[in-house]
Design a protein around this motif. Structure first.
Motif, PDB file in Angstrom:
ATOM      1  N   GLN A  81      15.407 -10.277   0.876  1.00 33.79           N
ATOM      2  CA  GLN A  81      16.278 -10.680  -0.221  1.00 33.79           C
ATOM      3  C   GLN A  81      17.554 -11.336   0.295  1.00 33.79           C
ATOM      4  O   GLN A  81      17.980 -12.380  -0.202  1.00 33.79           O
ATOM      5  N   ILE A  82      18.157 -10.724   1.287  1.00 31.19           N
ATOM      6  CA  ILE A  82      19.402 -11.263   1.839  1.00 31.19           C
ATOM      7  C   ILE A  82      19.144 -12.589   2.543  1.00 31.19           C
ATOM      8  O   ILE A  82      19.913 -13.548   2.383  1.00 31.19           O
ATOM      9  N   LYS A  83      18.065 -12.668   3.304  1.00 34.96           N
ATOM     10  CA  LYS A  83      17.726 -13.910   3.991  1.00 34.96           C
ATOM     11  C   LYS A  83      17.520 -15.040   2.987  1.00 34.96           C
ATOM     12  O   LYS A  83      18.014 -16.163   3.174  1.00 34.96           O
ATOM     13  N   HIS A  84      16.800 -14.758   1.908  1.00 33.26           N
ATOM     14  CA  HIS A  84      16.536 -15.771   0.878  1.00 33.26           C
ATOM     15  C   HIS A  84      17.844 -16.201   0.208  1.00 33.26           C
ATOM     16  O   HIS A  84      18.060 -17.400  -0.024  1.00 33.26           O
ATOM     17  N   PHE A  85      18.689 -15.235  -0.094  1.00 30.57           N
ATOM     18  CA  PHE A  85      19.978 -15.547  -0.719  1.00 30.57           C
ATOM     19  C   PHE A  85      20.807 -16.482   0.153  1.00 30.57           C
ATOM     20  O   PHE A  85      21.358 -17.479  -0.316  1.00 30.57           O
ATOM     21  N   LEU A  86      20.896 -16.172   1.447  1.00 26.93           N
ATOM     22  CA  LEU A  86      21.700 -16.983   2.360  1.00 26.93           C
ATOM     23  C   LEU A  86      21.111 -18.383   2.521  1.00 26.93           C
ATOM     24  O   LEU A  86      21.859 -19.369   2.591  1.00 26.93           O
ATOM     25  N   GLU A  87      19.786 -18.488   2.543  1.00 23.37           N
ATOM     26  CA  GLU A  87      19.151 -19.808   2.662  1.00 23.37           C
ATOM     27  C   GLU A  87      19.434 -20.671   1.442  1.00 23.37           C
ATOM     28  O   GLU A  87      19.637 -21.885   1.567  1.00 23.37           O
ATOM     29  N   LYS A  88      19.488 -20.067   0.277  1.00 30.96           N
ATOM     30  CA  LYS A  88      19.676 -20.826  -0.959  1.00 30.96           C
ATOM     31  C   LYS A  88      21.139 -21.190  -1.227  1.00 30.96           C
ATOM     32  O   LYS A  88      21.414 -22.172  -1.903  1.00 30.96           O
ATOM     33  N   THR A  89      22.048 -20.382  -0.735  1.00 29.77           N
ATOM     34  CA  THR A  89      23.461 -20.602  -1.088  1.00 29.77           C
ATOM     35  C   THR A  89      24.302 -21.185   0.038  1.00 29.77           C
ATOM     36  O   THR A  89      25.374 -21.723  -0.220  1.00 29.77           O
ATOM     37  N   SER A  90      23.846 -21.085   1.289  1.00 29.65           N
ATOM     38  CA  SER A  90      24.660 -21.576   2.402  1.00 29.65           C
ATOM     39  C   SER A  90      24.724 -23.101   2.400  1.00 29.65           C
ATOM     40  O   SER A  90      23.865 -23.784   1.832  1.00 29.65           O
ATOM     41  N   LEU A  91      25.744 -23.623   3.052  1.00 23.01           N
ATOM     42  CA  LEU A  91      25.935 -25.062   3.152  1.00 23.01           C
ATOM     43  C   LEU A  91      24.839 -25.671   4.021  1.00 23.01           C
ATOM     44  O   LEU A  91      24.631 -25.259   5.164  1.00 23.01           O
ATOM     45  N   SER A  92      24.143 -26.652   3.490  1.00 20.62           N
ATOM     46  CA  SER A  92      23.065 -27.304   4.220  1.00 20.62           C
ATOM     47  C   SER A  92      23.631 -28.354   5.173  1.00 20.62           C
ATOM     48  O   SER A  92      24.769 -28.808   5.016  1.00 20.62           O
ATOM     49  N   PRO A  93      22.852 -28.768   6.171  1.00 18.17           N
ATOM     50  CA  PRO A  93      23.304 -29.847   7.061  1.00 18.17           C
ATOM     51  C   PRO A  93      23.636 -31.126   6.294  1.00 18.17           C
ATOM     52  O   PRO A  93      24.590 -31.831   6.624  1.00 18.17           O
ATOM     53  N   GLU A  94      22.838 -31.423   5.234  1.00 14.95           N
ATOM     54  CA  GLU A  94      23.112 -32.618   4.435  1.00 14.95           C
ATOM     55  C   GLU A  94      24.430 -32.478   3.679  1.00 14.95           C
ATOM     56  O   GLU A  94      25.216 -33.433   3.585  1.00 14.95           O
ATOM     57  N   GLY A  95      24.670 -31.276   3.140  1.00 12.24           N
ATOM     58  CA  GLY A  95      25.917 -31.041   2.426  1.00 12.24           C
ATOM     59  C   GLY A  95      27.116 -31.147   3.341  1.00 12.24           C
ATOM     60  O   GLY A  95      28.166 -31.680   2.967  1.00 12.24           O
ATOM     61  N   GLU A  96      26.974 -30.626   4.558  1.00 13.65           N
ATOM     62  CA  GLU A  96      28.064 -30.725   5.528  1.00 13.65           C
ATOM     63  C   GLU A  96      28.319 -32.175   5.907  1.00 13.65           C
ATOM     64  O   GLU A  96      29.472 -32.603   6.031  1.00 13.65           O
ATOM     65  N   GLN A  97      27.260 -32.964   6.042  1.00 14.04           N
ATOM     66  CA  GLN A  97      27.420 -34.375   6.389  1.00 14.04           C
ATOM     67  C   GLN A  97      28.121 -35.133   5.266  1.00 14.04           C
ATOM     68  O   GLN A  97      28.934 -36.036   5.522  1.00 14.04           O
ATOM     69  N   ASN A  98      27.815 -34.796   4.007  1.00 16.46           N
ATOM     70  CA  ASN A  98      28.509 -35.419   2.872  1.00 16.46           C
ATOM     71  C   ASN A  98      30.016 -35.226   2.981  1.00 16.46           C
ATOM     72  O   ASN A  98      30.798 -36.153   2.760  1.00 16.46           O
ATOM     73  N   ARG A  99      30.410 -34.034   3.321  1.00 20.53           N
ATOM     74  CA  ARG A  99      31.833 -33.729   3.413  1.00 20.53           C
ATOM     75  C   ARG A  99      32.473 -34.437   4.613  1.00 20.53           C
ATOM     76  O   ARG A  99      33.606 -34.934   4.526  1.00 20.53           O
ATOM     77  N   ILE A 100      31.744 -34.498   5.722  1.00 21.03           N
ATOM     78  CA  ILE A 100      32.248 -35.200   6.901  1.00 21.03           C
ATOM     79  C   ILE A 100      32.427 -36.685   6.592  1.00 21.03           C
ATOM     80  O   ILE A 100      33.426 -37.303   6.979  1.00 21.03           O
ATOM     81  N   ASP A 101      31.476 -37.267   5.867  1.00 24.59           N
ATOM     82  CA  ASP A 101      31.570 -38.685   5.505  1.00 24.59           C
ATOM     83  C   ASP A 101      32.805 -38.949   4.651  1.00 24.59           C
ATOM     84  O   ASP A 101      33.498 -39.954   4.838  1.00 24.59           O
ATOM     85  N   PHE A 102      33.070 -38.042   3.711  1.00 21.62           N
ATOM     86  CA  PHE A 102      34.259 -38.228   2.881  1.00 21.62           C
ATOM     87  C   PHE A 102      35.531 -38.137   3.712  1.00 21.62           C
ATOM     88  O   PHE A 102      36.456 -38.950   3.555  1.00 21.62           O
ATOM     89  N   LEU A 103      35.596 -37.156   4.602  1.00 26.57           N
ATOM     90  CA  LEU A 103      36.781 -37.008   5.444  1.00 26.57           C
ATOM     91  C   LEU A 103      36.978 -38.232   6.323  1.00 26.57           C
ATOM     92  O   LEU A 103      38.116 -38.664   6.545  1.00 26.57           O
TER      93      LEU A 103
END
Length: 283
Positions: free
Chosen positions: A30-52
């Motif tokens: 349950q905890i593993k699934h929760f963290l996989e679904k809610t944690s920042l993905s590599p794509e999401g992190e790249q979006n933020r880096i691109d904006f910065l």
């Protein structure tokens, strides 16, 4: 006895996460699934880096270039606890200018100039983005109206960005939180679960706890387990004095230096699991 799944039952269903967690058999799953679904993905992190990167180029192509502007992330994007919907918190420091000593009027003027730069170079479509707080005035951007070129990306998962000029404390505090996430994985996992629960039940809001304030409750709890999961700040600062070349870092009479070497601090002797700590926190 209160169980982990009962705690997840307290969470308002969101993106079908509640159902998918309930279908899993073990707490570990349950905890593993929760963290996989809610944690920042590599794509999401790249979006933020691109904006910065876009913001950094905009500032360096402006009249501010003579003051050597630098961007510093703080908050969940830099403290190791980013989630898929984490917003961006930035403080702009001018290396050739002591911005912290400027008066309120000058800070507001600087934010107005920065807002004009964003409009001209990054295509902001809305105005009146400045929040004139006396404590810390900021530019608050909403991507749904400000940045169509970023908003069109189907994987874009962040909505807001706060830009300030005097949030040095946030930058240094984020470095400490980032160290704590590296020091013991249980701190990160417990914090992500509890903050999710608190936000869905409106305990983290503009009129209740701030996200940072709620995190402080979790840190305090983990510093007072028996034995402690996390070291105290005073211990980290005492150990910093033993590190060669680790001088005091004074900002407005506050010392933000701490020992960031896990081999010196020593690992926690606490052997409790994340589910056990989660239940103890609620008790």
């Amino acid at each position: 006895m209160l169980s982990v799944i009962q705690i997840f039952n307290l969470v308002i269903p969101y993106r079908n996460l509640h159902s998918s967690i309930s279908a899993l058999r073990t707490t570990k799953e349950q905890i593993k699934h929760f963290l996989e679904k809610t944690s920042l993905s590599p794509e999401g992190e790249q979006n933020r880096i691109d904006f910065l990167d876009c913001l950094d180029r905009a500032l360096k192509n402006s009249e501010f270039v003579h003051f050597c502007p630098t961007l510093h992330k703080f908050g969940s994007l830099s403290n190791g606890m980013g989630t898929y919907d984490s917003d961006i918190d930035i403080v702009i420091k001018f290396e050739n200018l002591k911005i912290d000593v400027l008066d309120y009027g000058t800070l507001m003027l600087a934010l107005e100039v920065i807002e004009c730069i964003l409009q001209e170079q990054l295509g902001i479509q809305s105005k009146d983005n400045i929040v004139p707080s006396k404590r810390c005035p900021i530019i608050k951007l909403n991507f749904s109206s400000c940045f169509p070129q970023i908003r069109k990306r189907p994987e874009t998962d962040f909505n807001k960005c706060d830009i300030s000029l005097i949030s040095s404390y946030g930058v240094y505090n984020s470095k400490l939180l980032h160290f704590l996430t590296k020091y013991d994985y249980r701190f990160r996992e417990l914090t992500l679960i509890l903050k999710y629960w608190a936000k869905r039940n409106e305990l983290i809001d503009t009129t209740t706890f701030s996200s940072y304030g709620f995190t402080m409750l979790i840190i305090f709890f983990l510093q007072n387990t028996n034995p402690p999961v996390l070291p105290t700040v005073s211990r980290l600062q005492d150990l910093a004095k033993q590190q060669k070349g680790n001088e005091a870092l004074m900002v407005n009479k506050f010392n933000f230096q701490f020992c960031n070497d896990i081999t010196i601090v020593g690992k926690s002797k606490n052997t409790q699991s994340v589910p056990e700590l989660l239940l103890d926190f609620f008790r």
